[in-house]
Design a protein around this motif. Sequence first.
Motif, mmCIF file in Angstrom:
data_model
loop_
_atom_site.group_PDB
_atom_site.id
_atom_site.type_symbol
_atom_site.label_atom_id
_atom_site.label_comp_id
_atom_site.label_asym_id
_atom_site.label_seq_id
_atom_site.Cartn_x
_atom_site.Cartn_y
_atom_site.Cartn_z
ATOM 1 N N ASP A 1 0.835 -1.194 0.000
ATOM 2 C CA ASP A 1 0.000 0.000 0.000
ATOM 3 C C ASP A 1 0.876 1.252 0.000
ATOM 4 O OD1 ASP A 1 0.929 0.379 2.608
ATOM 5 O OD2 ASP A 1 -0.919 -0.312 3.553
ATOM 6 N N ALA A 2 0.252 2.408 0.063
ATOM 7 C CA ALA A 2 0.988 3.664 -0.024
ATOM 8 C C ALA A 2 1.971 3.852 1.113
ATOM 9 C CB ALA A 2 0.011 4.833 -0.080
ATOM 10 N N GLN A 3 1.731 3.172 2.242
ATOM 11 C CA GLN A 3 2.624 3.272 3.393
ATOM 12 C C GLN A 3 3.748 2.238 3.351
ATOM 13 O OE1 GLN A 3 -0.932 3.440 3.835
ATOM 14 N NE2 GLN A 3 -0.498 5.635 3.615
ATOM 15 N N GLY A 4 3.728 1.357 2.344
ATOM 16 C CA GLY A 4 4.771 0.355 2.206
ATOM 17 C C GLY A 4 4.485 -0.949 2.925
ATOM 18 N N SER A 5 3.252 -1.153 3.356
ATOM 19 C CA SER A 5 2.875 -2.397 4.024
ATOM 20 C C SER A 5 2.321 -3.386 3.009
ATOM 21 C CB SER A 5 1.827 -2.134 5.106
ATOM 22 O OG SER A 5 2.339 -1.273 6.099
ATOM 23 N N ALA A 6 2.689 -4.665 3.153
ATOM 24 C CA ALA A 6 2.191 -5.688 2.237
ATOM 25 C C ALA A 6 0.698 -5.906 2.462
ATOM 26 C CB ALA A 6 2.955 -6.990 2.444
ATOM 27 N N ILE A 7 -0.063 -5.906 1.373
ATOM 28 C CA ILE A 7 -1.510 -6.091 1.484
ATOM 29 C C ILE A 7 -1.983 -7.381 0.824
ATOM 30 C CG2 ILE A 7 -1.997 -3.632 1.698
ATOM 31 C CD1 ILE A 7 -2.741 -3.623 -1.291
ATOM 32 N N ALA A 8 -1.174 -7.961 -0.075
ATOM 33 C CA ALA A 8 -1.577 -9.203 -0.738
ATOM 34 C C ALA A 8 -0.371 -9.815 -1.433
ATOM 35 C CB ALA A 8 -2.684 -8.938 -1.758
ATOM 36 N N GLU A 9 -0.418 -11.125 -1.577
ATOM 37 C CA GLU A 9 0.623 -11.824 -2.327
ATOM 38 C C GLU A 9 0.054 -13.078 -2.943
ATOM 39 O OE1 GLU A 9 3.862 -13.385 0.151
ATOM 40 O OE2 GLU A 9 2.715 -12.687 1.871
ATOM 41 N N ALA A 10 0.695 -13.557 -4.010
ATOM 42 C CA ALA A 10 0.205 -14.733 -4.724
ATOM 43 C C ALA A 10 1.356 -15.349 -5.503
ATOM 44 C CB ALA A 10 -0.938 -14.352 -5.658
ATOM 45 N N VAL A 11 1.135 -16.567 -5.991
ATOM 46 C CA VAL A 11 2.149 -17.288 -6.765
ATOM 47 C C VAL A 11 1.520 -17.783 -8.066
ATOM 48 C CG1 VAL A 11 3.746 -19.247 -6.809
ATOM 49 C CG2 VAL A 11 3.334 -18.023 -4.660
ATOM 50 N N PHE A 12 2.256 -17.601 -9.160
ATOM 51 C CA PHE A 12 1.779 -18.002 -10.476
ATOM 52 C C PHE A 12 2.851 -18.840 -11.180
ATOM 53 C CE2 PHE A 12 -0.003 -13.889 -9.265
ATOM 54 C CZ PHE A 12 -1.361 -14.210 -9.240
ATOM 55 N N GLY A 13 2.694 -19.083 -12.450
ATOM 56 C CA GLY A 13 3.616 -19.919 -13.203
ATOM 57 C C GLY A 13 4.883 -19.182 -13.612
ATOM 58 N N HIS B 1 16.157 -9.219 4.385
ATOM 59 C CA HIS B 1 15.065 -8.589 5.118
ATOM 60 C C HIS B 1 13.712 -8.949 4.511
ATOM 61 C CE1 HIS B 1 17.430 -6.044 7.827
ATOM 62 N NE2 HIS B 1 18.235 -5.778 6.810
ATOM 63 N N HIS B 2 13.646 -8.944 3.182
ATOM 64 C CA HIS B 2 12.389 -9.227 2.485
ATOM 65 C C HIS B 2 12.686 -10.050 1.229
ATOM 66 C CE1 HIS B 2 10.155 -6.419 4.992
ATOM 67 N NE2 HIS B 2 11.065 -5.492 4.749
ATOM 68 N N PRO B 3 11.700 -10.790 0.726
ATOM 69 C CA PRO B 3 11.900 -11.539 -0.524
ATOM 70 C C PRO B 3 11.962 -10.616 -1.726
ATOM 71 C CG PRO B 3 9.620 -11.721 0.211
ATOM 72 C CD PRO B 3 10.373 -11.032 1.316
ATOM 73 N N ALA B 4 12.357 -11.185 -2.862
ATOM 74 C CA ALA B 4 12.570 -10.387 -4.068
ATOM 75 C C ALA B 4 11.293 -9.719 -4.562
ATOM 76 C CB ALA B 4 13.168 -11.259 -5.165
ATOM 77 N N ALA B 5 10.138 -10.378 -4.422
ATOM 78 C CA ALA B 5 8.883 -9.763 -4.867
ATOM 79 C C ALA B 5 8.599 -8.497 -4.075
ATOM 80 C CB ALA B 5 7.726 -10.754 -4.721
ATOM 81 N N HIS B 6 8.919 -8.508 -2.794
ATOM 82 C CA HIS B 6 8.771 -7.315 -1.958
ATOM 83 C C HIS B 6 9.719 -6.231 -2.454
ATOM 84 C CE1 HIS B 6 8.856 -4.678 1.556
ATOM 85 N NE2 HIS B 6 7.804 -5.313 2.036
ATOM 86 N N GLY B 7 10.936 -6.633 -2.834
ATOM 87 C CA GLY B 7 11.888 -5.677 -3.385
ATOM 88 C C GLY B 7 11.371 -5.046 -4.666
ATOM 89 N N ALA B 8 10.727 -5.857 -5.525
ATOM 90 C CA ALA B 8 10.174 -5.328 -6.776
ATOM 91 C C ALA B 8 9.073 -4.315 -6.493
ATOM 92 C CB ALA B 8 9.639 -6.471 -7.636
ATOM 93 N N ALA B 9 8.194 -4.618 -5.541
ATOM 94 C CA ALA B 9 7.116 -3.681 -5.190
ATOM 95 C C ALA B 9 7.688 -2.413 -4.562
ATOM 96 C CB ALA B 9 6.133 -4.360 -4.246
ATOM 97 N N THR B 10 8.744 -2.568 -3.759
ATOM 98 C CA THR B 10 9.403 -1.397 -3.167
ATOM 99 C C THR B 10 9.985 -0.495 -4.246
ATOM 100 O OG1 THR B 10 9.931 -2.626 -1.142
ATOM 101 C CG2 THR B 10 11.237 -0.654 -1.603
ATOM 102 N N LEU B 11 10.597 -1.096 -5.264
ATOM 103 C CA LEU B 11 11.135 -0.313 -6.370
ATOM 104 C C LEU B 11 10.019 0.386 -7.141
ATOM 105 C CD1 LEU B 11 13.927 -2.707 -7.685
ATOM 106 C CD2 LEU B 11 14.249 -0.477 -6.585
ATOM 107 N N ALA B 12 8.886 -0.299 -7.293
ATOM 108 C CA ALA B 12 7.730 0.328 -7.949
ATOM 109 C C ALA B 12 7.294 1.571 -7.182
ATOM 110 C CB ALA B 12 6.586 -0.664 -8.069
ATOM 111 N N LYS B 13 7.284 1.464 -5.863
ATOM 112 C CA LYS B 13 6.909 2.607 -5.024
ATOM 113 C C LYS B 13 7.919 3.739 -5.168
ATOM 114 C CE LYS B 13 5.348 3.620 -0.307
ATOM 115 N NZ LYS B 13 6.212 4.782 -0.056
ATOM 116 N N GLN B 14 9.210 3.383 -5.204
ATOM 117 C CA GLN B 14 10.244 4.397 -5.360
ATOM 118 C C GLN B 14 10.199 5.062 -6.729
ATOM 119 O OE1 GLN B 14 13.899 2.339 -4.524
ATOM 120 N NE2 GLN B 14 13.481 2.117 -2.338
#
Length: 303
Positions: A19-31, A285-298
């Motif tokens: 979310d806008a505050q940087g907290s994880a709100i959802a996650e999922a796994v795909f192919g 500290h966090h998995p790579a998907a979290h890093g990708a979302a963090t970069l999106a926010k930045q």
Amino acid sequence: MYFCGWDGGGSTTKALALDAQGSAIAEAVFGPLNPNGASLDTVKKTITDAVRWMVSLPGGLSGCRGLVAGMAGVSNRQAAQTVEDAVRASGYAGSFRLLGDHEIALAGAIQGHGAILIAGTGAVCFGRDMAGNPFRTGGYGYLIDDGGSGYALGRDILAAVVRAFDGRGPATCLTGLVYRQLHIQDISQLITWLYAPETGKKEIGSLAPLLLKALAQNDAAAQAIAHKAVDDLAELVIASWHKTGMTDGELAFFGSIFQYYACVREGLTKRLEEALPGVNIIEAHHPAAHGAATLAKQLFGGA
């Protein structure tokens, strides 16, 4: 409003939304996402499924302020364009950036300056210095580099076998282990297998787990291979810190070598603690998907 990150691998893609505050709100796994290793139809389905999941998030697709996807092989422009085109075709029209898997892993793994050391099929040290500038050491491919990788272990196992055969090196139980895995009986057949057109990096790397069996028997050749892997990986990290002028910072390990070869991880940790006492070796500290979302926010947070 949210920011989304995808960690696209060869078998699965992990997605995470902040979310806008940087907290994880959802996650999922795909192919799988990487077209270098999966069919185009498979990649398109992964992207369609991931975008459909984003539709289900608060605000839907229009609520996504930015999406960053990471995968290996982004330097292959054809593969990268395939992914970008499929993302747009799926209906997502917002801000999007495709980055290397090492970039999103770094963004999730450390806080401040430091690096990640990746040792799997290949080997590379990637990080950011005290000014926030990115740097990279190693990772130039198996033909001229990648010491300490799975490929290097397999190659060195084969070298130990032929050296033992010649008398240039100690007798080793790796000989019997390699012969049994490859269903061969002598050096001639080994060389035929090694230089056959169908034998490549993957096939040589598949021999790496034999090292663990040989280490369990206190095999001298196997111990020398493990020590060499530690030397090569330590060299990547030490050179990185020296060339950037860093004296401290965080370091996180990634890849199958650290997951399955405890002797390499432990030996490397000890070596680095002695050579770089200011470095803090951590779990990410966090998995790579979290890093990708963090970069999106930045990247897109001010859009």
